[in-house]
Scaffold this motif. Structure first.
Motif, PDB file in Angstrom:
ATOM      1  N   LEU A   1      12.066 -29.880  77.592  1.00  0.00           N
ATOM      2  CA  LEU A   1      12.804 -28.846  78.319  1.00  0.00           C
ATOM      3  C   LEU A   1      14.305 -29.143  78.311  1.00  0.00           C
ATOM      4  N   CYS A   2      15.061 -28.154  77.887  1.00  0.00           N
ATOM      5  CA  CYS A   2      16.524 -28.215  77.929  1.00  0.00           C
ATOM      6  C   CYS A   2      17.029 -27.036  78.753  1.00  0.00           C
ATOM      7  N   ILE A   3      17.882 -27.321  79.721  1.00  0.00           N
ATOM      8  CA  ILE A   3      18.487 -26.297  80.572  1.00  0.00           C
ATOM      9  C   ILE A   3      19.996 -26.433  80.459  1.00  0.00           C
ATOM     10  N   ARG A   4      20.662 -25.375  80.002  1.00  0.00           N
ATOM     11  CA  ARG A   4      22.107 -25.382  79.867  1.00  0.00           C
ATOM     12  C   ARG A   4      22.664 -24.120  80.521  1.00  0.00           C
TER      13      ARG A   4
ATOM     14  N   ASN B   1      15.889 -32.483  76.977  1.00  0.00           N
ATOM     15  CA  ASN B   1      14.634 -33.095  76.530  1.00  0.00           C
ATOM     16  C   ASN B   1      13.843 -33.673  77.698  1.00  0.00           C
ATOM     17  N   PHE B   2      13.680 -32.860  78.731  1.00  0.00           N
ATOM     18  CA  PHE B   2      13.034 -33.293  79.966  1.00  0.00           C
ATOM     19  C   PHE B   2      11.544 -32.950  79.915  1.00  0.00           C
ATOM     20  N   THR B   3      10.738 -33.753  80.604  1.00  0.00           N
ATOM     21  CA  THR B   3       9.309 -33.496  80.706  1.00  0.00           C
ATOM     22  C   THR B   3       8.958 -33.056  82.119  1.00  0.00           C
ATOM     23  N   LEU B   4       8.354 -31.887  82.238  1.00  0.00           N
ATOM     24  CA  LEU B   4       7.841 -31.403  83.519  1.00  0.00           C
ATOM     25  C   LEU B   4       6.366 -31.752  83.589  1.00  0.00           C
TER      26      LEU B   4
END
Length: 211
Positions: A160-163, A171-174
């Motif tokens: 996950l990328c939030i911009r 590059n996050f993992t939920l």
């Protein structure tokens, strides 16, 4: 092409629907959802149901599909199939949030069903706009809802990328079973860019309602 599906959850105030343009859209009522269409002065193109929550006369202009109460699919699921079979890939649900929690959660599940069939669904009420995404890159535009929350549906969401929001990640993992990306907000920009590589992602645009 866009379809609107009216479900039977209570709606106390229809004013938030005044901004919607129902012209040139397919209007489907799932059983008691016809009460909402009637309240808005709309004649549905299709009615689907078993009449367990509908006790009004249906216009002769409306195509009706009557099913027995004992069936394998919900009225809303059958309404979705009506839309998809006619080539409508964007489906907006009204009267799908609130009311019975089992009904509401089933509509979250049906967002995934729509994605798997090649469509895209949104659950809408006065204070919430809820969609589900398969792995992709997409833009979010500021729309008056203060909060933006991201939740995994059914399994872990990876990459996950939030911009463009107040809190950004790369590059996050939920992880399923954890709440890690809720109550974000737009900051300086009016558009955010979101992407992820695995899983199904609930995207919830919300604002506080009256208490």
């Amino acid at each position: 092409m866009r379809a609107y599906i009216f479900c039977a959850a209570p709606i106390a105030d229809y004013s938030y629907l005044q901004k919607l343009d129902f012209s040139d859209s397919l209007i489907i009522c799932a059983d008691g959802g016809i009460y909402h269409a009637n309240a808005l002065g709309l004649t549905p193109h299709i009615w689907v149901g078993d009449r367990d929550s509908c006790n009004v006369e249906i216009s002769k202009e409306t195509k009706t599909y009557f099913y027995p109460t004992d069936k394998d699919f919900t009225d809303t699921n059958l309404a979705i199939d009506c839309a998809l079979k006619r080539g409508y890939q964007e489906i907006i649900f009204i009267g799908a949030l609130g009311g019975r929690l089992d009904h509401e959660y089933s509509h979250y599940c049906l967002l995934k069903y729509i994605l798997e069939k090649g469509g895209y669904g949104t659950l809408l009420d006065a204070h919430n706009e809820i969609a589900m995404k398969a792995p992709s890159s997409f833009a979010l535009h500021k729309n008056g809802k203060r909060y933006v929350s991201f939740l995994p549906f059914g399994d872990t969401v990876k990459g996950l990328c939030i911009r463009g929001l107040k809190y950004e990640v790369e590059n996050f993992t939920l992880e399923n079973g954890k709440v890690q990306a809720t109550c974000n907000e737009f900051a300086q920009e009016d558009t955010a860019q979101i992407s992820f590589t695995e899983g199904y992602l609930l995207v919830m645009r919300c604002e506080d309602g009256e208490r």
